[in-house]
Design an enzyme around this catalytic site. Structure first.
Site, PDB file in Angstrom:
ATOM      1  N   CYS A 113      33.226  46.279  59.757  1.00  0.00           N
ATOM      2  CA  CYS A 113      34.643  46.094  59.394  1.00  0.00           C
ATOM      3  C   CYS A 113      34.914  44.743  58.730  1.00  0.00           C
ATOM      4  O   CYS A 113      35.929  44.596  58.044  1.00  0.00           O
ATOM      5  CB  CYS A 113      35.534  46.256  60.611  1.00  0.00           C
ATOM      6  SG  CYS A 113      35.408  47.878  61.353  1.00  0.00           S
ATOM      7  N   HIS A 246      42.428  43.126  58.815  1.00  0.00           N
ATOM      8  CA  HIS A 246      41.731  44.403  58.956  1.00  0.00           C
ATOM      9  C   HIS A 246      42.654  45.392  59.660  1.00  0.00           C
ATOM     10  O   HIS A 246      43.272  45.064  60.669  1.00  0.00           O
ATOM     11  CB  HIS A 246      40.452  44.180  59.767  1.00  0.00           C
ATOM     12  CG  HIS A 246      39.757  45.437  60.145  1.00  0.00           C
ATOM     13  ND1 HIS A 246      39.521  46.461  59.260  1.00  0.00           N
ATOM     14  CD2 HIS A 246      39.238  45.849  61.338  1.00  0.00           C
ATOM     15  CE1 HIS A 246      38.890  47.441  59.883  1.00  0.00           C
ATOM     16  NE2 HIS A 246      38.706  47.090  61.140  1.00  0.00           N
ATOM     17  N   ASN A 276      41.701  53.277  60.568  1.00  0.00           N
ATOM     18  CA  ASN A 276      40.688  52.236  60.391  1.00  0.00           C
ATOM     19  C   ASN A 276      39.635  52.730  59.396  1.00  0.00           C
ATOM     20  O   ASN A 276      38.855  53.623  59.712  1.00  0.00           O
ATOM     21  CB  ASN A 276      40.062  51.914  61.746  1.00  0.00           C
ATOM     22  CG  ASN A 276      39.067  50.761  61.672  1.00  0.00           C
ATOM     23  OD1 ASN A 276      38.627  50.372  60.595  1.00  0.00           O
ATOM     24  ND2 ASN A 276      38.725  50.230  62.823  1.00  0.00           N
TER      25      ASN A 276
HETATM   26  N1  ACO Z   1      44.642  60.884  73.150  1.00  0.00           N
HETATM   27  C1  ACO Z   1      45.147  60.970  74.381  1.00  0.00           C
HETATM   28  N2  ACO Z   1      44.612  60.285  75.426  1.00  0.00           N
HETATM   29  C2  ACO Z   1      43.562  59.501  75.190  1.00  0.00           C
HETATM   30  C3  ACO Z   1      42.988  59.383  73.919  1.00  0.00           C
HETATM   31  C4  ACO Z   1      43.584  60.120  72.860  1.00  0.00           C
HETATM   32  N3  ACO Z   1      43.112  60.067  71.592  1.00  0.00           N
HETATM   33  N4  ACO Z   1      41.939  58.539  73.982  1.00  0.00           N
HETATM   34  C5  ACO Z   1      41.853  58.141  75.256  1.00  0.00           C
HETATM   35  N5  ACO Z   1      42.827  58.725  75.989  1.00  0.00           N
HETATM   36  C6  ACO Z   1      43.110  58.565  77.409  1.00  0.00           C
HETATM   37  C7  ACO Z   1      41.874  58.210  78.199  1.00  0.00           C
HETATM   38  O1  ACO Z   1      41.154  59.374  78.538  1.00  0.00           O
HETATM   39  C8  ACO Z   1      42.480  57.541  79.412  1.00  0.00           C
HETATM   40  O2  ACO Z   1      42.955  58.554  80.289  1.00  0.00           O
HETATM   41  P1  ACO Z   1      42.827  58.372  81.892  1.00  0.00           P
HETATM   42  O3  ACO Z   1      43.652  57.158  82.207  1.00  0.00           O
HETATM   43  O4  ACO Z   1      43.387  59.642  82.402  1.00  0.00           O
HETATM   44  O5  ACO Z   1      41.375  58.164  82.151  1.00  0.00           O
HETATM   45  C9  ACO Z   1      43.689  56.830  78.859  1.00  0.00           C
HETATM   46  O6  ACO Z   1      43.980  57.451  77.592  1.00  0.00           O
HETATM   47  C10 ACO Z   1      43.471  55.361  78.638  1.00  0.00           C
HETATM   48  O7  ACO Z   1      42.223  55.181  77.946  1.00  0.00           O
HETATM   49  P2  ACO Z   1      41.764  53.766  77.496  1.00  0.00           P
HETATM   50  O8  ACO Z   1      40.489  53.900  76.724  1.00  0.00           O
HETATM   51  O9  ACO Z   1      41.770  52.851  78.676  1.00  0.00           O
HETATM   52  O10 ACO Z   1      42.942  53.411  76.500  1.00  0.00           O
HETATM   53  P3  ACO Z   1      43.343  52.017  75.914  1.00  0.00           P
HETATM   54  O11 ACO Z   1      44.680  51.656  76.380  1.00  0.00           O
HETATM   55  O12 ACO Z   1      42.255  50.995  76.075  1.00  0.00           O
HETATM   56  O13 ACO Z   1      43.446  52.362  74.366  1.00  0.00           O
HETATM   57  C11 ACO Z   1      42.197  52.117  72.346  1.00  0.00           C
HETATM   58  C12 ACO Z   1      42.297  52.819  73.672  1.00  0.00           C
HETATM   59  C13 ACO Z   1      43.384  52.516  71.494  1.00  0.00           C
HETATM   60  C14 ACO Z   1      40.915  52.543  71.658  1.00  0.00           C
HETATM   61  C15 ACO Z   1      42.225  50.600  72.599  1.00  0.00           C
HETATM   62  O14 ACO Z   1      41.259  50.234  73.542  1.00  0.00           O
HETATM   63  C16 ACO Z   1      41.988  49.836  71.339  1.00  0.00           C
HETATM   64  O15 ACO Z   1      42.821  49.787  70.483  1.00  0.00           O
HETATM   65  N6  ACO Z   1      40.844  49.170  71.220  1.00  0.00           N
HETATM   66  C17 ACO Z   1      40.461  48.505  70.004  1.00  0.00           C
HETATM   67  C18 ACO Z   1      39.485  49.369  69.373  1.00  0.00           C
HETATM   68  C19 ACO Z   1      39.541  49.372  67.897  1.00  0.00           C
HETATM   69  O16 ACO Z   1      40.522  49.124  67.248  1.00  0.00           O
HETATM   70  N7  ACO Z   1      38.411  49.704  67.368  1.00  0.00           N
HETATM   71  C20 ACO Z   1      38.263  49.842  65.990  1.00  0.00           C
HETATM   72  C21 ACO Z   1      36.948  49.399  65.589  1.00  0.00           C
HETATM   73  S1  ACO Z   1      36.728  47.720  65.795  1.00  0.00           S
HETATM   74  C22 ACO Z   1      37.694  47.070  64.743  1.00  0.00           C
HETATM   75  O17 ACO Z   1      37.809  47.580  63.669  1.00  0.00           O
HETATM   76  C23 ACO Z   1      38.403  45.869  65.174  1.00  0.00           C
END
Ligand code: ACO
Length: 319
Positions: A113, A246, A276
């Site tokens: 990225c 980004h 992304n």
């Molecule tokens: N739809 C519905 N529910 C979902 C989804 C979805 N697509 N994905 C996960 N969940 C659920 C999980 O199963 C979990 O359920 P549970 O509590 O019953 O177990 C709940 O949502 C919470 O899951 P988490 O993974 O803890 O969710 P979080 O609040 O951390 O959000 C996310 C996830 C959006 C990926 C967040 O961690 C994030 O934004 N991280 C940054 C990652 C990123 O941007 N990566 C891109 C690549 S790196 C870069 O480019 C910077």
């Protein structure tokens, strides 16, 4: 000698695929969950015949047209991609062939990225050193090819696209400063751990991510590298006209802007309509802001990004 952006272009394949479209395709998610956690409303997905170089070609043509430069005049082509057309030759050479350029130095940068920022810094250094005069710098990705559509925590986040800039030697700035870093001890928090060997795919060929770890890391380093880059140029962060980060997640973008003391009306956000797109996201956002008239000549623009590696960086420029 300065390295100045002469033209910008972008390309998103096909029609937008909304969050509700993903639900209809069988992903166990909701528009409300994706929008609230990421800000993403839609992404574009490459058709089976599309490749990183075919998307790059469209973006490059637009950037060259905006710059008023012919492909034959380029003496440097760098493509930042994690999803190359083939293992080799480089996507930059395949793009060069499609553009009809012969003779330019051409190679790929693999910094995921933050790849476009790395490629832009490299091209800027070549130009400022005086060895090259007209560079095409592209971020192009078909990230959808790496997605496990059974993994709702990752497949909703990414999309495909390409963005390009033409950088040329100039008497006035130009790139003012660049900074880039990596921490390979964190390689496991975001990766595609598979490999090709002996005619087979070995290991896991899909994108895997510890989303919370990535989130924490991103917010920590993005403000630091922005400050470092501005300090190197002697430009206070408050003098930045536009932050173009980004486009991974609106919450990461907003948290970084807040740490920097920049209001959101100085931040270009396009993640809502293309998700992304990895190395393509910064030039796509830049292209959108140039074409809609927000980014204008003479303004100070801070580009920054973070991604797998973990690798991160920033480029401060006067547009
Ligand atoms: N739809 C519905 N529910 C979902 C989804 C979805 N697509 N994905 C996960 N969940 C659920 C999980 O199963 C979990 O359920 P549970 O509590 O019953 O177990 C709940 O949502 C919470 O899951 P988490 O993974 O803890 O969710 P979080 O609040 O951390 O959000 C996310 C996830 C959006 C990926 C967040 O961690 C994030 O934004 N991280 C940054 C990652 C990123 O941007 N990566 C891109 C690549 S790196 C870069 O480019 C910077």
């Amino acid at each position: 000698m300065h390295a100045r952006i002469a033209g910008v272009g972008g390309h998103l394949p096909g029609t937008p695929v909304s969050n509700d479209d993903l639900v209809r395709r069988g992903v166990d998610t909701t528009d409300a969950w994706i929008a609230a956690r990421t800000g993403i409303r839609a992404r574009h997905l490459a058709a089976p015949g599309d490749t990183a170089s075919s998307l790059a070609l469209e973006a490059s043509r637009r950037a060259l047209e905006a710059a008023g430069i012919k492909a034959a005049e380029l003496d440097l082509i760098i493509v930042a991609t994690t999803t190359p057309d083939v293992i080799f030759p480089s996507t930059a050479c395949l793009l060069q062939g499609r553009l009809g350029n012969v003779g330019a130095m051409a190679f790929d940068v693999q910094a995921v990225c933050s790849g476009f920022l790395t490629a832009l810094a490299i091209a800027g250094n070549f130009i400022r050193a005086g060895s090259h005069r007209k560079a095409l710098v592209v971020g192009a990705e078909v990230f959808s090819r790496l997605l496990d559509w059974q993994d709702r925590a990752t497949c909703v986040l990414f999309g495909d696209g390409a963005g390009a800039v033409v950088l040329e030697a100039a008497d006035s700035p130009g790139i003012l400063a660049a900074a880039a870093h990596a921490d390979g001890s964190q390689h496991g928090i975001l990766c595609v751990p598979g490999q090709i060997s002996g005619g087979r795919v070995g290991g896991d060929p899909f994108l895997r991510m510890d989303g919370r770890a990535v989130f924490r890391f991103a917010v920590r380093v993005l403000a630091d590298v922005a400050n470092e880059c501005c300090a190197a140029a002697g430009v206070p962060v408050s003098a930045i006209d536009w932050l173009i980060p980004h486009q991974a997640n609106i919450r990461i973008i907003a948290a970084t802007a807040e740490k920097l003391g920049l209001p959101m009306d100085k931040v270009v956000v396009t993640v809502d309509h293309h998700g992304n797109t990895s190395a393509a996201s910064v030039p796509l956002a830049l292209d959108a802001a140039v074409r809609d008239g927000r980014v204008r000549r003479g303004q100070k623009i801070l580009l920054e990004g973070v991604g797998a590696g973990v690798a991160w960086g920033a480029v401060l420029l006067q547009f």
